[in-house]
Write an enzyme that holds these catalytic residues in place. Sequence first.
Site, PDB file in Angstrom:
ATOM      1  N   GLU A 146       0.803  -1.233   0.000  1.00 40.14           N
ATOM      2  CA  GLU A 146       0.000   0.000   0.000  1.00 40.14           C
ATOM      3  C   GLU A 146       0.837   1.285   0.000  1.00 40.14           C
ATOM      4  O   GLU A 146       0.608   2.197   0.794  1.00 40.14           O
ATOM      5  CB  GLU A 146      -0.959  -0.014   1.204  1.00 40.14           C
ATOM      6  CG  GLU A 146      -1.868  -1.234   1.199  1.00 40.14           C
ATOM      7  CD  GLU A 146      -2.692  -1.406   2.471  1.00 40.14           C
ATOM      8  OE1 GLU A 146      -2.624  -0.548   3.363  1.00 40.14           O
ATOM      9  OE2 GLU A 146      -3.400  -2.415   2.570  1.00 40.14           O
ATOM     10  N   ASN A 192       2.024  -5.220  -3.107  1.00 41.52           N
ATOM     11  CA  ASN A 192       0.622  -5.532  -2.795  1.00 41.52           C
ATOM     12  C   ASN A 192      -0.160  -4.248  -2.484  1.00 41.52           C
ATOM     13  O   ASN A 192       0.346  -3.370  -1.786  1.00 41.52           O
ATOM     14  CB  ASN A 192       0.625  -6.442  -1.551  1.00 41.52           C
ATOM     15  CG  ASN A 192      -0.716  -7.056  -1.230  1.00 41.52           C
ATOM     16  OD1 ASN A 192      -1.352  -7.658  -2.093  1.00 41.52           O
ATOM     17  ND2 ASN A 192      -1.149  -6.929   0.012  1.00 41.52           N
ATOM     18  N   HIS A 228     -10.533  -6.014  -1.653  1.00 45.64           N
ATOM     19  CA  HIS A 228     -11.550  -5.838  -0.610  1.00 45.64           C
ATOM     20  C   HIS A 228     -12.725  -5.137  -1.291  1.00 45.64           C
ATOM     21  O   HIS A 228     -12.706  -3.918  -1.487  1.00 45.64           O
ATOM     22  CB  HIS A 228     -10.996  -4.976   0.536  1.00 45.64           C
ATOM     23  CG  HIS A 228      -9.893  -5.654   1.281  1.00 45.64           C
ATOM     24  ND1 HIS A 228     -10.104  -6.777   2.051  1.00 45.64           N
ATOM     25  CD2 HIS A 228      -8.567  -5.389   1.361  1.00 45.64           C
ATOM     26  CE1 HIS A 228      -8.959  -7.166   2.593  1.00 45.64           C
ATOM     27  NE2 HIS A 228      -8.006  -6.350   2.180  1.00 45.64           N
ATOM     28  N   GLU A 256      -6.281 -10.662  -0.879  1.00 46.20           N
ATOM     29  CA  GLU A 256      -7.062 -10.383   0.340  1.00 46.20           C
ATOM     30  C   GLU A 256      -8.559 -10.314   0.032  1.00 46.20           C
ATOM     31  O   GLU A 256      -9.280  -9.466   0.573  1.00 46.20           O
ATOM     32  CB  GLU A 256      -6.588  -9.069   0.983  1.00 46.20           C
ATOM     33  CG  GLU A 256      -5.105  -9.030   1.280  1.00 46.20           C
ATOM     34  CD  GLU A 256      -4.641  -7.801   2.045  1.00 46.20           C
ATOM     35  OE1 GLU A 256      -5.478  -7.052   2.584  1.00 46.20           O
ATOM     36  OE2 GLU A 256      -3.411  -7.589   2.104  1.00 46.20           O
ATOM     37  N   ASP A 258     -12.356 -10.214  -0.172  1.00 49.15           N
ATOM     38  CA  ASP A 258     -13.613 -10.316   0.581  1.00 49.15           C
ATOM     39  C   ASP A 258     -14.603  -9.367  -0.078  1.00 49.15           C
ATOM     40  O   ASP A 258     -14.210  -8.457  -0.810  1.00 49.15           O
ATOM     41  CB  ASP A 258     -13.454 -10.068   2.099  1.00 49.15           C
ATOM     42  CG  ASP A 258     -12.730  -8.799   2.491  1.00 49.15           C
ATOM     43  OD1 ASP A 258     -12.748  -7.816   1.701  1.00 49.15           O
ATOM     44  OD2 ASP A 258     -12.142  -8.760   3.586  1.00 49.15           O
TER      45      ASP A 258
HETATM   46  O1  G3I Z   1      -3.529  -8.308  18.943  1.00 48.41           O
HETATM   47  C1  G3I Z   1      -4.006  -7.097  19.551  1.00 48.41           C
HETATM   48  C2  G3I Z   1      -4.477  -7.372  20.930  1.00 48.41           C
HETATM   49  O2  G3I Z   1      -3.387  -7.771  21.723  1.00 48.41           O
HETATM   50  C3  G3I Z   1      -5.124  -6.098  21.482  1.00 48.41           C
HETATM   51  O3  G3I Z   1      -5.649  -6.335  22.740  1.00 48.41           O
HETATM   52  C4  G3I Z   1      -6.251  -5.607  20.555  1.00 48.41           C
HETATM   53  C5  G3I Z   1      -6.892  -4.311  21.034  1.00 48.41           C
HETATM   54  O4  G3I Z   1      -7.334  -3.520  19.968  1.00 48.41           O
HETATM   55  O5  G3I Z   1      -5.696  -5.396  19.278  1.00 48.41           O
HETATM   56  C6  G3I Z   1      -5.124  -6.553  18.708  1.00 48.41           C
HETATM   57  O6  G3I Z   1      -4.565  -6.196  17.503  1.00 48.41           O
HETATM   58  C7  G3I Z   1      -5.480  -5.954  16.433  1.00 48.41           C
HETATM   59  C8  G3I Z   1      -5.098  -6.891  15.306  1.00 48.41           C
HETATM   60  O7  G3I Z   1      -5.868  -6.589  14.149  1.00 48.41           O
HETATM   61  C9  G3I Z   1      -5.293  -8.345  15.652  1.00 48.41           C
HETATM   62  O8  G3I Z   1      -6.637  -8.597  15.909  1.00 48.41           O
HETATM   63  C10 G3I Z   1      -5.323  -4.508  15.999  1.00 48.41           C
HETATM   64  O9  G3I Z   1      -5.826  -3.648  17.004  1.00 48.41           O
HETATM   65  C11 G3I Z   1      -6.085  -4.259  14.717  1.00 48.41           C
HETATM   66  O10 G3I Z   1      -5.794  -2.959  14.225  1.00 48.41           O
HETATM   67  C12 G3I Z   1      -5.638  -5.265  13.682  1.00 48.41           C
HETATM   68  O11 G3I Z   1      -6.387  -5.056  12.494  1.00 48.41           O
HETATM   69  C13 G3I Z   1      -5.797  -5.610  11.331  1.00 48.41           C
HETATM   70  C14 G3I Z   1      -5.582  -4.504  10.303  1.00 48.41           C
HETATM   71  O12 G3I Z   1      -5.036  -5.072   9.122  1.00 48.41           O
HETATM   72  C15 G3I Z   1      -4.642  -3.415  10.797  1.00 48.41           C
HETATM   73  O13 G3I Z   1      -4.608  -2.383   9.886  1.00 48.41           O
HETATM   74  C16 G3I Z   1      -6.753  -6.645  10.754  1.00 48.41           C
HETATM   75  O14 G3I Z   1      -6.859  -7.748  11.665  1.00 48.41           O
HETATM   76  C17 G3I Z   1      -6.234  -7.136   9.415  1.00 48.41           C
HETATM   77  O15 G3I Z   1      -7.224  -7.913   8.794  1.00 48.41           O
HETATM   78  C18 G3I Z   1      -5.938  -5.944   8.508  1.00 48.41           C
HETATM   79  O16 G3I Z   1      -5.376  -6.453   7.315  1.00 48.41           O
HETATM   80  C19 G3I Z   1      -5.064  -5.492   6.305  1.00 48.41           C
HETATM   81  C20 G3I Z   1      -3.898  -6.042   5.524  1.00 48.41           C
HETATM   82  O17 G3I Z   1      -2.832  -6.324   6.387  1.00 48.41           O
HETATM   83  C21 G3I Z   1      -3.474  -5.079   4.427  1.00 48.41           C
HETATM   84  N1  G3I Z   1      -4.589  -4.742   3.575  1.00 48.41           N
HETATM   85  C22 G3I Z   1      -5.779  -4.260   4.249  1.00 48.41           C
HETATM   86  C23 G3I Z   1      -6.216  -5.235   5.334  1.00 48.41           C
HETATM   87  C24 G3I Z   1      -7.471  -4.751   6.022  1.00 48.41           C
HETATM   88  O18 G3I Z   1      -7.217  -3.567   6.723  1.00 48.41           O
END
Ligand code: G3I
Length: 343
Positions: A146, A192, A228, A256, A258
Amino acid sequence: MPIRVSCVILAAALAASGQSLRDLAKSKGVYFGAAGAVLFLNEGDYPTVLAREFNQLEPENDTKFGPIHPAPETYAWQRADALVEFGAKHGMRMRGHTLVWHNQNPAWLTKGSFTPVQLNGILESHIAAVMRHFRGKMIGWDVVNEAFNDDGTMRSTIWYDKPGIGLQGTGYIEQAFKWARAADPDAKLFYNDYNNEAICAKSDAMYAMVKDFKARGVPIDGVGLQMHLTLKPNLDTYEANIERFEKLGMIVEITELDVRVPVDASGKADPADLVKQAEIYERVVRGCLKFSACKAIQVWGVTDKHSWIPGVFKGTGEALIFDKAYQPKPAYTAVRKAFEAAK
Ligand code: G3I
Protein backbone atom coordinates in the site's frame (compact mmCIF):
# COMPACT_ATOMS: atom_id res chain seq x y z
CA MET A 1 -22.61 -29.89 20.67
CA PRO A 2 -23.07 -27.00 18.22
CA ILE A 3 -19.52 -27.59 16.99
CA ARG A 4 -20.26 -31.24 16.20
CA VAL A 5 -23.51 -30.39 14.42
CA SER A 6 -21.87 -27.77 12.21
CA CYS A 7 -19.01 -30.15 11.35
CA VAL A 8 -21.55 -32.71 10.24
CA ILE A 9 -23.41 -30.20 8.07
CA LEU A 10 -20.17 -29.02 6.47
CA ALA A 11 -19.03 -32.57 5.84
CA ALA A 12 -22.40 -33.31 4.23
CA ALA A 13 -22.10 -30.26 1.97
CA LEU A 14 -18.65 -31.36 0.89
CA ALA A 15 -19.72 -34.94 0.35
CA ALA A 16 -22.53 -33.73 -1.89
CA SER A 17 -20.22 -31.54 -3.94
CA GLY A 18 -17.11 -33.70 -4.14
CA GLN A 19 -13.68 -32.17 -3.71
CA SER A 20 -12.77 -29.35 -1.34
CA LEU A 21 -11.80 -25.99 -2.78
CA ARG A 22 -8.11 -26.73 -2.19
CA ASP A 23 -8.41 -29.97 -4.18
CA LEU A 24 -10.11 -28.12 -7.01
CA ALA A 25 -7.53 -25.33 -6.94
CA LYS A 26 -4.73 -27.88 -7.01
CA SER A 27 -6.29 -29.65 -9.98
CA LYS A 28 -6.14 -26.30 -11.84
CA GLY A 29 -2.53 -25.68 -10.81
CA VAL A 30 -3.27 -22.78 -8.46
CA TYR A 31 -3.47 -22.12 -4.74
CA PHE A 32 -6.56 -21.19 -2.78
CA GLY A 33 -5.47 -19.34 0.32
CA ALA A 34 -6.76 -17.75 3.49
CA ALA A 35 -5.39 -15.21 5.92
CA GLY A 36 -5.19 -16.90 9.30
CA ALA A 37 -4.41 -16.23 12.93
CA VAL A 38 -2.79 -18.53 15.45
CA LEU A 39 -5.32 -17.27 17.98
CA PHE A 40 -8.03 -19.37 16.37
CA LEU A 41 -6.13 -22.60 15.65
CA ASN A 42 -7.63 -24.21 18.75
CA GLU A 43 -11.13 -22.91 18.14
CA GLY A 44 -13.91 -25.28 17.10
CA ASP A 45 -14.17 -25.77 13.35
CA TYR A 46 -11.49 -23.19 12.49
CA PRO A 47 -8.51 -25.57 12.05
CA THR A 48 -10.66 -28.22 10.36
CA VAL A 49 -12.07 -25.84 7.78
CA LEU A 50 -8.75 -24.07 7.24
CA ALA A 51 -6.89 -27.33 6.59
CA ARG A 52 -9.63 -28.86 4.49
CA GLU A 53 -10.47 -25.98 2.17
CA PHE A 54 -7.24 -24.02 1.74
CA ASN A 55 -3.82 -24.99 0.42
CA GLN A 56 -2.23 -21.61 1.13
CA LEU A 57 -1.99 -19.74 4.42
CA GLU A 58 -0.86 -16.19 5.15
CA PRO A 59 -0.58 -14.64 8.61
CA GLU A 60 -3.27 -11.93 8.80
CA ASN A 61 -1.20 -9.96 11.32
CA ASP A 62 1.56 -12.10 12.82
CA THR A 63 4.36 -11.27 10.37
CA LYS A 64 3.75 -7.52 10.26
CA PHE A 65 6.42 -5.22 11.68
CA GLY A 66 4.68 -4.37 14.96
CA PRO A 67 3.65 -7.88 15.98
CA ILE A 68 6.91 -9.55 14.93
CA HIS A 69 9.46 -6.88 15.91
CA PRO A 70 7.96 -5.36 19.10
CA ALA A 71 11.20 -3.88 20.48
CA PRO A 72 14.41 -2.77 18.73
CA GLU A 73 16.31 -5.94 19.62
CA THR A 74 13.33 -8.27 20.02
CA TYR A 75 11.64 -10.45 17.44
CA ALA A 76 8.51 -12.36 18.45
CA TRP A 77 8.49 -15.42 16.22
CA GLN A 78 6.20 -17.73 18.19
CA ARG A 79 2.81 -16.91 16.65
CA ALA A 80 4.05 -16.91 13.07
CA ASP A 81 6.10 -20.06 13.71
CA ALA A 82 2.96 -21.79 14.97
CA LEU A 83 1.12 -20.84 11.78
CA VAL A 84 4.03 -22.08 9.67
CA GLU A 85 3.97 -25.35 11.61
CA PHE A 86 0.21 -25.69 11.02
CA GLY A 87 0.68 -24.96 7.34
CA ALA A 88 3.50 -27.49 6.99
CA LYS A 89 1.48 -30.17 8.80
CA HIS A 90 -1.39 -29.65 6.39
CA GLY A 91 0.57 -29.27 3.17
CA MET A 92 -0.18 -25.58 2.77
CA ARG A 93 1.96 -23.06 0.91
CA MET A 94 2.90 -20.16 3.23
CA ARG A 95 2.92 -16.55 2.10
CA GLY A 96 4.48 -13.73 4.15
CA HIS A 97 2.76 -10.38 4.82
CA THR A 98 4.20 -7.70 5.00
CA LEU A 99 7.69 -6.24 5.42
CA VAL A 100 7.20 -2.54 4.63
CA TRP A 101 3.91 -0.81 5.44
CA HIS A 102 2.67 2.50 6.84
CA ASN A 103 0.45 0.67 9.33
CA GLN A 104 0.90 -1.70 12.29
CA ASN A 105 4.39 -0.45 13.03
CA PRO A 106 5.56 -0.57 16.65
CA ALA A 107 5.64 2.56 18.84
CA TRP A 108 9.42 2.28 19.30
CA LEU A 109 9.69 2.82 15.56
CA THR A 110 6.99 5.41 14.92
CA LYS A 111 7.87 7.53 17.98
CA GLY A 112 11.62 7.03 17.63
CA SER A 113 12.56 10.26 15.74
CA PHE A 114 15.14 8.36 13.71
CA THR A 115 17.30 9.97 11.05
CA PRO A 116 17.02 8.66 7.46
CA VAL A 117 20.33 6.84 7.91
CA GLN A 118 19.07 5.16 11.08
CA LEU A 119 15.72 4.25 9.49
CA ASN A 120 17.61 2.82 6.52
CA GLY A 121 19.54 0.52 8.84
CA ILE A 122 16.43 -0.46 10.81
CA LEU A 123 14.52 -1.44 7.68
CA GLU A 124 17.40 -3.34 6.11
CA SER A 125 17.99 -5.38 9.23
CA HIS A 126 14.24 -5.97 9.77
CA ILE A 127 13.82 -7.34 6.25
CA ALA A 128 16.94 -9.48 6.60
CA ALA A 129 16.00 -10.89 10.01
CA VAL A 130 12.40 -11.71 9.12
CA MET A 131 13.07 -13.18 5.69
CA ARG A 132 16.03 -15.22 6.92
CA HIS A 133 14.02 -16.60 9.83
CA PHE A 134 11.38 -17.89 7.41
CA ARG A 135 13.74 -18.80 4.58
CA GLY A 136 12.56 -21.96 2.84
CA LYS A 137 9.24 -21.74 4.68
CA MET A 138 7.56 -18.73 3.05
CA ILE A 139 7.13 -19.09 -0.70
CA GLY A 140 7.01 -15.31 -1.06
CA TRP A 141 6.44 -11.97 0.62
CA ASP A 142 4.42 -8.82 0.21
CA VAL A 143 7.63 -6.85 0.42
CA VAL A 144 5.91 -3.47 0.22
CA ASN A 145 2.24 -2.92 0.99
CA GLU A 146 0.00 0.00 0.00
CA ALA A 147 2.66 2.54 -0.98
CA PHE A 148 0.37 4.49 -3.34
CA ASN A 149 -2.64 6.70 -2.76
CA ASP A 150 -5.72 6.06 -4.88
CA ASP A 151 -4.75 8.96 -7.16
CA GLY A 152 -1.41 7.31 -7.91
CA THR A 153 0.73 9.64 -5.81
CA MET A 154 3.07 8.28 -3.16
CA ARG A 155 1.46 7.64 0.21
CA SER A 156 2.90 9.47 3.17
CA THR A 157 4.63 6.87 5.34
CA ILE A 158 7.44 6.65 7.86
CA TRP A 159 9.56 5.02 5.15
CA TYR A 160 8.92 7.62 2.46
CA ASP A 161 8.68 11.18 3.67
CA LYS A 162 9.07 11.61 7.41
CA PRO A 163 11.74 11.95 5.98
CA GLY A 164 11.83 8.27 5.23
CA ILE A 165 14.92 6.24 4.49
CA GLY A 166 16.22 9.12 2.45
CA LEU A 167 15.28 8.11 -1.09
CA GLN A 168 13.07 9.93 -3.57
CA GLY A 169 9.94 8.67 -5.35
CA THR A 170 9.69 4.90 -5.50
CA GLY A 171 13.32 4.68 -4.34
CA TYR A 172 12.45 3.28 -0.91
CA ILE A 173 10.35 0.54 -2.55
CA GLU A 174 13.22 -0.33 -4.89
CA GLN A 175 15.63 -0.48 -1.97
CA ALA A 176 13.28 -2.75 0.01
CA PHE A 177 13.00 -5.18 -2.92
CA LYS A 178 16.80 -5.28 -3.28
CA TRP A 179 17.23 -6.02 0.44
CA ALA A 180 14.51 -8.67 0.21
CA ARG A 181 16.20 -10.45 -2.70
CA ALA A 182 19.49 -10.44 -0.81
CA ALA A 183 17.82 -11.83 2.34
CA ASP A 184 16.08 -14.75 0.62
CA PRO A 185 16.99 -15.20 -3.06
CA ASP A 186 14.37 -17.96 -3.48
CA ALA A 187 11.35 -16.05 -2.21
CA LYS A 188 8.92 -14.48 -4.68
CA LEU A 189 8.77 -10.75 -4.10
CA PHE A 190 5.43 -8.94 -4.38
CA TYR A 191 4.12 -5.41 -4.36
CA ASN A 192 0.62 -5.53 -2.79
CA ASP A 193 -2.17 -2.93 -2.73
CA TYR A 194 -5.95 -2.37 -2.64
CA ASN A 195 -8.25 -0.54 -5.10
CA ASN A 196 -5.87 -1.67 -7.84
CA GLU A 197 -7.93 -4.40 -9.55
CA ALA A 198 -9.17 -2.08 -12.31
CA ILE A 199 -7.13 0.04 -14.69
CA CYS A 200 -7.08 3.27 -12.68
CA ALA A 201 -4.66 5.89 -11.35
CA LYS A 202 -3.34 3.61 -8.61
CA SER A 203 -2.80 0.56 -10.80
CA ASP A 204 -1.27 2.85 -13.46
CA ALA A 205 1.26 4.02 -10.86
CA MET A 206 2.00 0.41 -9.96
CA TYR A 207 2.33 -0.47 -13.61
CA ALA A 208 4.78 2.37 -14.26
CA MET A 209 6.84 1.33 -11.23
CA VAL A 210 6.97 -2.34 -12.21
CA LYS A 211 7.87 -1.45 -15.79
CA ASP A 212 10.67 0.76 -14.57
CA PHE A 213 11.91 -1.91 -12.12
CA LYS A 214 11.89 -4.58 -14.85
CA ALA A 215 13.76 -2.28 -17.25
CA ARG A 216 16.46 -1.58 -14.66
CA GLY A 217 16.72 -5.10 -13.22
CA VAL A 218 15.25 -4.27 -9.84
CA PRO A 219 14.02 -7.58 -8.39
CA ILE A 220 10.23 -7.93 -8.35
CA ASP A 221 8.25 -11.07 -9.16
CA GLY A 222 4.63 -10.22 -8.71
CA VAL A 223 1.81 -7.93 -7.79
CA GLY A 224 -0.96 -8.54 -5.31
CA LEU A 225 -4.48 -7.34 -5.93
CA GLN A 226 -6.04 -7.29 -2.48
CA MET A 227 -9.65 -6.98 -3.68
CA HIS A 228 -11.55 -5.84 -0.61
CA LEU A 229 -14.77 -5.40 -2.59
CA THR A 230 -18.34 -4.16 -2.11
CA LEU A 231 -21.49 -5.22 -3.98
CA LYS A 232 -20.61 -2.57 -6.59
CA PRO A 233 -17.09 -3.54 -7.62
CA ASN A 234 -15.22 -1.90 -10.46
CA LEU A 235 -14.37 -4.98 -12.49
CA ASP A 236 -14.84 -3.81 -16.10
CA THR A 237 -11.10 -3.57 -16.68
CA TYR A 238 -10.05 -6.19 -14.12
CA GLU A 239 -8.96 -8.76 -16.68
CA ALA A 240 -7.24 -6.19 -18.90
CA ASN A 241 -5.37 -5.07 -15.81
CA ILE A 242 -4.18 -8.60 -14.99
CA GLU A 243 -3.19 -9.02 -18.61
CA ARG A 244 -0.99 -5.94 -18.67
CA PHE A 245 0.90 -7.09 -15.57
CA GLU A 246 1.20 -10.58 -17.03
CA LYS A 247 2.79 -9.02 -20.12
CA LEU A 248 5.38 -7.41 -17.87
CA GLY A 249 6.25 -10.91 -16.64
CA MET A 250 4.57 -10.48 -13.27
CA ILE A 251 2.87 -13.16 -11.22
CA VAL A 252 -0.55 -11.77 -10.30
CA GLU A 253 -2.18 -12.99 -7.10
CA ILE A 254 -5.51 -12.10 -5.53
CA THR A 255 -4.30 -11.62 -1.98
CA GLU A 256 -7.06 -10.38 0.34
CA LEU A 257 -10.41 -11.09 -1.30
CA ASP A 258 -13.61 -10.32 0.58
CA VAL A 259 -16.93 -8.82 -0.51
CA ARG A 260 -18.71 -6.88 2.22
CA VAL A 261 -22.49 -6.53 2.24
CA PRO A 262 -24.91 -4.40 4.28
CA VAL A 263 -25.96 -6.08 7.53
CA ASP A 264 -28.75 -5.36 10.04
CA ALA A 265 -28.28 -4.55 13.72
CA SER A 266 -27.75 -8.24 14.52
CA GLY A 267 -25.09 -8.50 11.82
CA LYS A 268 -27.24 -10.45 9.35
CA ALA A 269 -27.20 -9.82 5.62
CA ASP A 270 -30.15 -9.99 3.23
CA PRO A 271 -30.01 -13.42 1.50
CA ALA A 272 -30.43 -11.68 -1.87
CA ASP A 273 -27.21 -9.77 -1.19
CA LEU A 274 -25.40 -13.02 -0.45
CA VAL A 275 -26.41 -14.22 -3.92
CA LYS A 276 -25.03 -11.00 -5.46
CA GLN A 277 -21.91 -11.45 -3.37
CA ALA A 278 -21.51 -14.98 -4.72
CA GLU A 279 -21.68 -13.68 -8.29
CA ILE A 280 -18.85 -11.28 -7.53
CA TYR A 281 -16.71 -14.04 -6.00
CA GLU A 282 -17.33 -16.18 -9.06
CA ARG A 283 -16.40 -13.37 -11.41
CA VAL A 284 -13.19 -12.59 -9.57
CA VAL A 285 -12.05 -16.21 -9.52
CA ARG A 286 -13.04 -16.88 -13.14
CA GLY A 287 -11.24 -13.73 -14.28
CA CYS A 288 -8.01 -14.58 -12.50
CA LEU A 289 -8.01 -18.18 -13.71
CA LYS A 290 -8.02 -17.04 -17.34
CA PHE A 291 -4.38 -16.02 -16.95
CA SER A 292 -1.40 -18.28 -16.46
CA ALA A 293 0.13 -15.42 -14.42
CA CYS A 294 -2.57 -15.96 -11.81
CA LYS A 295 -1.07 -18.41 -9.34
CA ALA A 296 -3.16 -17.91 -6.22
CA ILE A 297 -6.48 -16.62 -4.99
CA GLN A 298 -6.67 -15.87 -1.31
CA VAL A 299 -9.54 -14.74 0.91
CA TRP A 300 -8.97 -12.42 3.86
CA GLY A 301 -10.06 -14.79 6.61
CA VAL A 302 -11.69 -18.17 7.06
CA THR A 303 -15.02 -17.19 8.60
CA ASP A 304 -17.30 -14.17 8.94
CA LYS A 305 -16.91 -14.68 12.69
CA HIS A 306 -13.39 -13.24 12.65
CA SER A 307 -13.41 -10.92 9.64
CA TRP A 308 -11.94 -7.42 10.02
CA ILE A 309 -14.86 -5.93 8.06
CA PRO A 310 -17.58 -5.24 10.69
CA GLY A 311 -15.07 -3.48 12.94
CA VAL A 312 -13.94 -1.09 10.22
CA PHE A 313 -16.89 -0.68 7.83
CA LYS A 314 -19.78 -0.22 10.24
CA GLY A 315 -23.12 -1.59 9.03
CA THR A 316 -21.45 -4.11 6.74
CA GLY A 317 -20.17 -7.65 7.24
CA GLU A 318 -20.60 -11.27 6.10
CA ALA A 319 -17.80 -10.70 3.61
CA LEU A 320 -16.26 -14.17 3.44
CA ILE A 321 -17.21 -17.59 2.05
CA PHE A 322 -17.96 -19.31 5.39
CA ASP A 323 -20.52 -17.85 7.78
CA LYS A 324 -20.05 -17.34 11.51
CA ALA A 325 -20.97 -21.00 12.15
CA TYR A 326 -18.43 -22.16 9.54
CA GLN A 327 -21.18 -23.08 7.09
CA PRO A 328 -20.41 -22.62 3.39
CA LYS A 329 -22.27 -19.65 1.90
CA PRO A 330 -23.44 -19.11 -1.71
CA ALA A 331 -20.02 -17.53 -2.24
CA TYR A 332 -18.39 -20.86 -1.40
CA THR A 333 -20.43 -22.62 -4.08
CA ALA A 334 -19.64 -19.81 -6.52
CA VAL A 335 -15.88 -20.20 -5.98
CA ARG A 336 -16.30 -23.93 -6.51
CA LYS A 337 -18.17 -23.30 -9.78
CA ALA A 338 -15.47 -20.95 -10.98
CA PHE A 339 -12.73 -23.52 -10.29
CA GLU A 340 -14.74 -26.27 -11.96
CA ALA A 341 -15.28 -24.11 -15.05
CA ALA A 342 -11.59 -23.22 -15.42
CA LYS A 343 -9.55 -24.98 -18.10
O1 G3I B 1 -3.53 -8.31 18.94
C1 G3I B 1 -4.01 -7.10 19.55
C2 G3I B 1 -4.48 -7.37 20.93
O2 G3I B 1 -3.39 -7.77 21.72
C3 G3I B 1 -5.12 -6.10 21.48
O3 G3I B 1 -5.65 -6.33 22.74
C4 G3I B 1 -6.25 -5.61 20.56
C5 G3I B 1 -6.89 -4.31 21.03
O4 G3I B 1 -7.33 -3.52 19.97
O5 G3I B 1 -5.70 -5.40 19.28
C6 G3I B 1 -5.12 -6.55 18.71
O6 G3I B 1 -4.56 -6.20 17.50
C7 G3I B 1 -5.48 -5.95 16.43
C8 G3I B 1 -5.10 -6.89 15.31
O7 G3I B 1 -5.87 -6.59 14.15
C9 G3I B 1 -5.29 -8.35 15.65
O8 G3I B 1 -6.64 -8.60 15.91
C10 G3I B 1 -5.32 -4.51 16.00
O9 G3I B 1 -5.83 -3.65 17.00
C11 G3I B 1 -6.09 -4.26 14.72
O10 G3I B 1 -5.79 -2.96 14.23
C12 G3I B 1 -5.64 -5.26 13.68
O11 G3I B 1 -6.39 -5.06 12.49
C13 G3I B 1 -5.80 -5.61 11.33
C14 G3I B 1 -5.58 -4.50 10.30
O12 G3I B 1 -5.04 -5.07 9.12
C15 G3I B 1 -4.64 -3.42 10.80
O13 G3I B 1 -4.61 -2.38 9.89
C16 G3I B 1 -6.75 -6.65 10.75
O14 G3I B 1 -6.86 -7.75 11.67
C17 G3I B 1 -6.23 -7.14 9.41
O15 G3I B 1 -7.22 -7.91 8.79
C18 G3I B 1 -5.94 -5.94 8.51
O16 G3I B 1 -5.38 -6.45 7.31
C19 G3I B 1 -5.06 -5.49 6.31
C20 G3I B 1 -3.90 -6.04 5.52
O17 G3I B 1 -2.83 -6.32 6.39
C21 G3I B 1 -3.47 -5.08 4.43
N1 G3I B 1 -4.59 -4.74 3.57
C22 G3I B 1 -5.78 -4.26 4.25
C23 G3I B 1 -6.22 -5.23 5.33
C24 G3I B 1 -7.47 -4.75 6.02
O18 G3I B 1 -7.22 -3.57 6.72
